[in-house]
Design an enzyme around this catalytic site. Structure first.
Site, mmCIF file in Angstrom:
data_model
loop_
_atom_site.group_PDB
_atom_site.id
_atom_site.type_symbol
_atom_site.label_atom_id
_atom_site.label_comp_id
_atom_site.label_asym_id
_atom_site.label_seq_id
_atom_site.Cartn_x
_atom_site.Cartn_y
_atom_site.Cartn_z
ATOM 1 N N HIS A 1 0.683 -1.706 0.140
ATOM 2 C CA HIS A 1 -0.056 0.196 0.136
ATOM 3 C C HIS A 1 0.734 1.368 -0.191
ATOM 4 C CE1 HIS A 1 0.661 0.193 4.282
ATOM 5 N NE2 HIS A 1 0.396 1.293 4.112
HETATM 6 C C1 UD1 Z 1 -1.659 6.394 5.515
HETATM 7 C C2 UD1 Z 1 -0.121 6.312 5.918
HETATM 8 C C3 UD1 Z 1 0.095 5.581 6.246
HETATM 9 C C4 UD1 Z 1 -0.155 4.390 7.148
HETATM 10 C C5 UD1 Z 1 -1.271 3.751 5.828
HETATM 11 C C6 UD1 Z 1 -2.178 3.052 6.402
HETATM 12 C C7 UD1 Z 1 0.376 8.636 6.107
HETATM 13 C C8 UD1 Z 1 0.921 9.710 5.144
HETATM 14 N N1 UD1 Z 1 0.494 7.035 5.392
HETATM 15 O O1 UD1 Z 1 -1.117 5.243 3.734
HETATM 16 O O2 UD1 Z 1 1.493 6.165 7.240
HETATM 17 O O3 UD1 Z 1 1.045 2.604 6.623
HETATM 18 O O4 UD1 Z 1 -1.770 5.253 5.841
HETATM 19 O O5 UD1 Z 1 -2.930 2.562 5.657
HETATM 20 O O6 UD1 Z 1 -1.007 8.994 6.447
HETATM 21 N N2 UD1 Z 1 -8.583 5.423 0.112
HETATM 22 C C9 UD1 Z 1 -9.774 4.444 -0.103
HETATM 23 N N3 UD1 Z 1 -10.686 4.752 1.313
HETATM 24 C C10 UD1 Z 1 -10.715 4.511 3.091
HETATM 25 C C11 UD1 Z 1 -9.257 5.322 2.961
HETATM 26 C C12 UD1 Z 1 -8.120 5.510 1.570
HETATM 27 O O7 UD1 Z 1 -10.366 4.733 -0.734
HETATM 28 O O8 UD1 Z 1 -11.618 4.059 3.440
HETATM 29 C C13 UD1 Z 1 -7.821 5.698 -0.958
HETATM 30 C C14 UD1 Z 1 -8.096 6.803 -1.590
HETATM 31 O O9 UD1 Z 1 -8.222 6.864 -2.590
HETATM 32 C C15 UD1 Z 1 -6.523 7.677 -1.104
HETATM 33 C C16 UD1 Z 1 -5.803 6.938 -0.944
HETATM 34 O O10 UD1 Z 1 -6.630 5.323 -0.321
HETATM 35 O O11 UD1 Z 1 -6.093 8.643 -1.954
HETATM 36 C C17 UD1 Z 1 -4.814 6.279 0.270
HETATM 37 O O12 UD1 Z 1 -5.297 6.969 1.514
HETATM 38 P P1 UD1 Z 1 -4.323 8.310 2.260
HETATM 39 O O13 UD1 Z 1 -5.213 8.980 3.999
HETATM 40 O O14 UD1 Z 1 -3.612 9.311 1.309
HETATM 41 O O15 UD1 Z 1 -3.133 7.818 2.957
HETATM 42 P P2 UD1 Z 1 -3.002 5.743 2.882
HETATM 43 O O16 UD1 Z 1 -1.824 5.525 2.255
HETATM 44 O O17 UD1 Z 1 -3.992 5.182 3.206
#
Ligand code: UD1
Length: 382
Positions: free
Chosen positions: A219
């Site tokens: 991820h």
């Molecule tokens: C975040 C953390 C990382 C942690 C990870 C666990 C940061 C910089 N990174 O990364 O340290 O290990 O969480 O999962 O904060 N999305 C969904 N549904 C959700 C959540 C996210 O669809 O419920 C998608 C969104 O499109 C988003 C992408 O996932 O753009 C990434 O989510 P984001 O909150 O940017 O960070 P993570 O990659 O989850």
């Protein structure tokens, strides 16, 4: 009675916070009032809500509903919302977990309002500032008053950055205290180990047999957003299934699921779609994940938390990153940093098949980290 604000936002923070929340409910309910603020960084049922239910975390008192966005936009919205809540609630302490954008936002909001911060999972370093998590953890540590490190490596990293061993007096941002207390995720692993399996059908649903499959999670944006790295990982999964005839089960983070078609080479994408052995499933619940970790043959991951859970379950782990913060795991010979290099991945896989790790020394504490954290917060309130 002291009031603390717990800031959570991303999946691993709900998991970590559950251990401290449980300790408060069981042992400190007369002394500590907890106010939970969810930034809304993760928002789906299977990225957020299911963890509240399974880990028995109280409903958040506030949900800022921030959602996804660029790092700057996401963090800025969180700071604004958290500042408002902190003004309203006037807590004695703010507890922050790990290294996400929610952690950083909490650190900036509380730090500027002069509210002392307890950082759980302090001191970890990958020494790779191209990863947003590294920036978040360094900045958070340096405005915290109480720094709780899960490992001795964490303590040593902080000492190198100018923190001291002095734990006298009351902690403050200018007189921070470093405590090596063990890992709250290990607390959870012990607490939920019996319960998880009874409530999970993940093995049957995915036709998996004990010790006969590989568990993979991917991820980090460092991997998902780089087409070469992402393609290398998936080519390696295909090679493992082809060479060893073992299924690989991969609960996919929404970030990864959403970017596969764009960033994988079209041929790799087709092969993955057609493969009966590479099984991509939606994000797993906590109980399903614990069950998958308990019964797998080996783990392949770029997650920090999953590396540790592999270790708790005495499974070898291939680390799909250029480095790890969890040096204890590699030092014990229980994990190998392979990065995303297909040759290194296959070599490490083969190595662990031939030579499973001999021992998993107890380096993550005694399962009572959360109680220690509650006690220290109370001891350091004026
Ligand atoms: C975040 C953390 C990382 C942690 C990870 C666990 C940061 C910089 N990174 O990364 O340290 O290990 O969480 O999962 O904060 N999305 C969904 N549904 C959700 C959540 C996210 O669809 O419920 C998608 C969104 O499109 C988003 C992408 O996932 O753009 C990434 O989510 P984001 O909150 O940017 O960070 P993570 O990659 O989850």
């Amino acid at each position: 009675m002291i009031k603390i604000i717990t800031v959570i936002g991303a999946r691993p923070q709900i998991i970590k916070a559950s251990a401290v929340s449980r300790a408060i409910r069981n042992n400190f309910y007369l002394n500590i009032q907890e106010v939970i603020v969810h930034t809304g960084q993760h928002y789906d049922e299977n990225m957020s809500e299911v963890f509240f239910r399974q880990l028995d975390v109280p409903e958040p008192d506030y949900n800022l509903g921030v959602g996804s966005g660029s790092h700057g936009m996401q963090t800025a919205r969180m700071i604004e919302g958290l500042e408002r809540v902190m003004h309203e609630e006037r807590p004695h302490y703010v507890i922050l977990y790990g290294d996400t954008n929610s952690t950083l936002a909490g650190a900036i909001a509380a730090g500027k309002l002069k509210i002392p911060i307890a950082h759980v999972e302090a001191g970890l370093r990958s020494f790779n500032k191209t990863m947003p998590e590294e920036i978040n953890r360094i900045l958070c540590d340096h405005v915290s008053s109480l720094l709780f490190t899960p490992t001795l490596t964490g303590v040593n990293n902080l000492l190198r950055e100018g923190f001291t061993n002095d734990i006298t007096g009351i902690a403050s941002a200018d007189h921070p205290k470093v405590h090596h207390c063990g890992d709250v995720m290990y607390d959870n692993s012990l607490y939920f180990s019996g319960m998880a399996e009874k409530q999970s059908n993940v093995m049957e649903e995915n036709d998996l047999e004990d010790g006969q499959y590989v568990l993979a999670t991917i991820h980090r944006d460092h991997n998902t957003d780089d087409p070469v790295r992402l393609d290398n990982i998936f080519r390696s999964l295909l090679s493992i299934t082809a060479e060893y005839g073992l299924p690989v089960i991969a609960p996919l983070h929404p970030r990864t699921a959403g970017i596969l078609e764009k960033n994988l080479n079209p041929q790799t994408f087709e092969e993955v779609k057609r493969s009966l052995l590479v099984r991509l499933i939606p994000p797993a619940s906590f109980f399903d994940m614990m069950t998958l970790e308990k019964h797998c043959l080996m783990v392949m991951t770029d997650s920090g938390g999953v590396q540790k859970e592999a270790y708790f379950n005495q499974k070898p782990c291939l680390i799909l990153r250029p480095e790890t913060e969890w040096l204890e795991i590699t030092a014990a010979g229980a994990g190998m940093v392979t990065d995303t290099d297909p040759e290194r991945i296959i070599h490490a896989f083969d190595h662990f098949l031939q030579n499973p790790p001999a021992a998993f020394p107890p380096v993550f504490g005694n399962g009572k980290a959360a109680e220690f954290i509650c006690k220290e917060i109370m001891n350091n309130c004026e």
